[in-house]
Design a protein around this motif. Structure first.
Motif, short mmCIF file in Angstrom:
data_model
loop_
_atom_site.label_atom_id
_atom_site.label_comp_id
_atom_site.label_asym_id
_atom_site.label_seq_id
_atom_site.Cartn_x
_atom_site.Cartn_y
_atom_site.Cartn_z
N ILE A 111 0.67 -1.05 0.09
CA ILE A 111 0.08 0.02 0.04
C ILE A 111 0.80 1.27 0.17
CG2 ILE A 111 -1.82 1.31 1.61
CD1 ILE A 111 -2.81 -1.48 2.41
N GLY A 112 0.81 2.05 -1.18
CA GLY A 112 1.60 3.28 -1.12
C GLY A 112 2.48 3.31 -2.24
N ARG A 113 2.92 4.45 -2.84
CA ARG A 113 3.68 4.53 -4.03
C ARG A 113 5.04 4.31 -3.70
NH1 ARG A 113 5.89 8.44 -7.31
NH2 ARG A 113 5.22 9.87 -5.64
N LYS A 114 5.46 4.72 -2.57
CA LYS A 114 6.83 4.68 -2.22
C LYS A 114 7.50 3.15 -2.04
CE LYS A 114 7.92 9.29 -1.99
NZ LYS A 114 8.89 9.62 -2.95
N GLY A 115 6.38 2.45 -1.32
CA GLY A 115 6.82 1.12 -1.08
C GLY A 115 6.64 0.20 -2.57
N ALA A 116 5.84 0.74 -3.34
CA ALA A 116 6.05 -0.15 -4.83
C ALA A 116 7.29 0.01 -5.32
CB ALA A 116 4.95 0.44 -5.56
N LEU A 117 7.70 1.50 -5.25
CA LEU A 117 9.06 1.94 -5.95
C LEU A 117 10.17 1.43 -5.33
CD1 LEU A 117 8.26 5.69 -6.73
CD2 LEU A 117 8.22 4.06 -8.44
N PHE A 118 10.08 1.24 -3.97
CA PHE A 118 11.16 0.73 -3.39
C PHE A 118 11.11 -1.04 -3.85
CE2 PHE A 118 12.67 -1.94 0.11
CZ PHE A 118 13.71 -1.66 0.42
N LEU A 119 10.21 -1.73 -3.94
CA LEU A 119 10.08 -3.25 -4.12
C LEU A 119 10.48 -3.32 -5.70
CD1 LEU A 119 6.76 -4.34 -2.38
CD2 LEU A 119 9.41 -4.44 -1.42
N ALA A 120 10.18 -2.59 -6.48
CA ALA A 120 10.59 -2.58 -8.03
C ALA A 120 12.06 -2.51 -7.98
CB ALA A 120 9.86 -1.46 -8.65
N ARG A 121 12.51 -1.28 -7.27
CA ARG A 121 13.99 -0.64 -7.40
C ARG A 121 14.95 -2.17 -6.94
NH1 ARG A 121 13.33 3.35 -5.11
NH2 ARG A 121 14.30 3.01 -2.94
N THR A 122 14.33 -3.04 -5.89
CA THR A 122 15.25 -3.88 -5.28
C THR A 122 14.90 -5.33 -5.75
OG1 THR A 122 13.51 -4.04 -3.50
CG2 THR A 122 15.73 -2.47 -3.15
N ARG A 123 14.05 -5.25 -6.75
CA ARG A 123 13.61 -6.57 -7.60
C ARG A 123 13.05 -7.65 -6.58
NH1 ARG A 123 18.40 -6.78 -12.05
NH2 ARG A 123 18.46 -5.04 -12.85
N ARG A 124 12.09 -7.12 -5.79
CA ARG A 124 11.46 -8.19 -4.88
C ARG A 124 10.24 -8.35 -5.57
NH1 ARG A 124 14.78 -5.47 -1.15
NH2 ARG A 124 15.76 -6.95 0.48
N GLU A 125 9.67 -9.65 -5.39
CA GLU A 125 8.41 -10.05 -6.01
C GLU A 125 7.02 -9.25 -5.23
OE1 GLU A 125 6.13 -14.12 -7.10
OE2 GLU A 125 7.91 -14.37 -5.92
N MET A 126 6.48 -8.58 -6.01
CA MET A 126 5.10 -8.03 -5.67
C MET A 126 4.04 -8.49 -6.38
SD MET A 126 4.64 -3.88 -5.77
CE MET A 126 4.98 -3.52 -7.43
N VAL A 127 3.24 -8.89 -5.49
CA VAL A 127 1.85 -9.66 -6.18
C VAL A 127 0.90 -8.77 -6.22
CG1 VAL A 127 2.61 -11.89 -5.21
CG2 VAL A 127 1.12 -10.46 -3.73
N ALA A 128 0.93 -7.71 -5.44
CA ALA A 128 -0.15 -6.62 -5.82
C ALA A 128 0.18 -5.29 -5.19
CB ALA A 128 -1.72 -7.08 -5.00
N ASP A 129 -0.39 -4.15 -5.64
CA ASP A 129 0.07 -2.88 -5.49
C ASP A 129 -1.50 -2.06 -5.28
OD1 ASP A 129 0.72 -0.22 -5.07
OD2 ASP A 129 1.49 -0.20 -7.13
N PHE A 130 -1.64 -1.53 -3.97
CA PHE A 130 -2.93 -1.09 -3.61
C PHE A 130 -2.91 0.30 -3.41
CE2 PHE A 130 -2.72 -5.36 -2.16
CZ PHE A 130 -3.77 -5.76 -2.71
N GLN A 131 -3.78 1.06 -3.74
CA GLN A 131 -4.03 2.46 -3.31
C GLN A 131 -4.89 2.75 -2.47
OE1 GLN A 131 -1.87 5.08 -4.51
NE2 GLN A 131 -0.92 3.41 -5.59
N VAL A 132 -4.61 3.60 -1.10
CA VAL A 132 -5.94 3.94 -0.13
C VAL A 132 -5.66 5.38 0.00
CG1 VAL A 132 -6.46 3.44 2.22
CG2 VAL A 132 -5.46 1.70 0.87
N HIS A 133 -6.94 5.81 -0.08
CA HIS A 133 -6.94 7.30 0.13
C HIS A 133 -6.67 7.84 1.55
CE1 HIS A 133 -8.97 6.83 -3.54
NE2 HIS A 133 -8.51 8.01 -3.97
N ASP A 134 -6.45 9.11 1.76
CA ASP A 134 -6.43 9.37 3.07
C ASP A 134 -7.37 9.25 4.44
OD1 ASP A 134 -3.78 10.26 2.86
OD2 ASP A 134 -4.30 12.35 2.24
#
Length: 292
Positions: A111-134
């Protein structure tokens, strides 16, 4: 020494920065207060759900529920809760340190764009990317929980764990790894849950004869998934409160630093202006002395 024109430009730039950081501090403070109120409001509901589980614990067969089944952990399932935006101090960095410490096979939901970018940058397996509003609608978090539960039941992952910043107070946001599934036993789960919620669930046990429709096991089967969803929802609320608190503190620090720098630049400007005036007076005096 820099010219007065250059110093004036720097003073104007610092003033603009201070104005922006002050505005962001006020916005973050407002959002933090709302997030804290929502998180506190949900605790009563969580306590009631825990009391229902405690009343049901002695009347069910625990071996029939897949959440209570023990199995070998081959692949961990981790839900990483980060922020969509930056400017919140070391909040995300502390969470990423916990991720880098994971050496066993793992699949990540985020959950969160910063986490998705980090996982992509470190090449970890990401099964789902979610967005949650404030505002953190429960419907959005339910989608997150259902995806993780589905992967757990299908055997794609053997655990569900949440890495999130736990909100303790305005100044302290503690990065934590919170195990969700599997549950060891219902009794141990209720004991741990009572410690987390700050209530004594042993007092909630009810030894009266009760009739469950259709039966106690099916009630437990419906109640446990709902409680898992609600528990993940509470963790997301805590993460949102931590985000706004960290951003408010970071912006306040930036504003204070800008104010201090502005004072130093003003002093430097006054010195440069005084030096220029003194130089002009000396030049005028020297010119009059030369013509005399």
């Amino acid at each position: 020494m820099a010219s007065t024109r250059d110093i004036r430009r720097r003073i104007k730039s610092v003033k603009n920065t201070r104005q922006i950081t002050r505005a962001m501090e006020l916005v973050a403070a407002s959002k933090m207060k709302k997030a804290q109120q929502v998180a506190l409001a949900g605790r009563a509901y969580a306590n009631l759900m825990a009391s229902m589980l405690a009343a049901l614990a002695a009347k069910v067969d625990e071996t029939c529920h897949p959440f209570l089944a023990q199995r070998e952990v081959k692949t961990r399932g981790i839900l990483l809760i980060t922020t969509d935006k930056g400017l919140c101090g070391p909040l995300n960095g502390n969470l990423f340190k916990l991720v880098t410490e994971i050496r066993t096979p793992a699949k990540f939901g985020v959950i969160g764009r910063k986490g998705a970018l980090f996982l992509a940058r470190t090449r970890r397996e990401m099964v789902a990317d979610f967005q949650v509003h404030d505002r953190v609608p429960f419907g959005e978090v339910r989608v997150v929980a259902d995806v993780m539960i589905k992967l757990f039941l299908e055997g794609a992952i053997d655990t569900i764990e949440v890495i999130y910043p736990r909100f303790k107070n305005t100044l302290i946001q503690e990065p934590m790894v919170r195990p969700i599934l599997p549950l060891h036993t219902l009794g141990e789960f209720l004991e741990e849950l009572g410690t987390y919620l700050g209530v004594d669930l042993a007092k909630c046990a009810d030894d009266r004869e009760m009739l469950f429709e259709p039966n106690a096991n099916q009630v437990l089967e419906a109640l446990l998934p709902f409680y898992v969803r609600r528990h993940i929802y509470q963790l997301v609320l805590s993460a949102k409160a931590s985000e706004h608190s960290a951003r408010m503190v970071a912006m306040k620090t930036a504003k204070d630093n800008a104010t201090k720098l502005l004072g130093d630049l003003t002093l430097e400007y006054n010195k440069a202006r005084q030096a220029a005036i003194t130089q002009e007076i000396l030049e005028i005096a020297a010119a009059q002395f030369a013509t005399a």
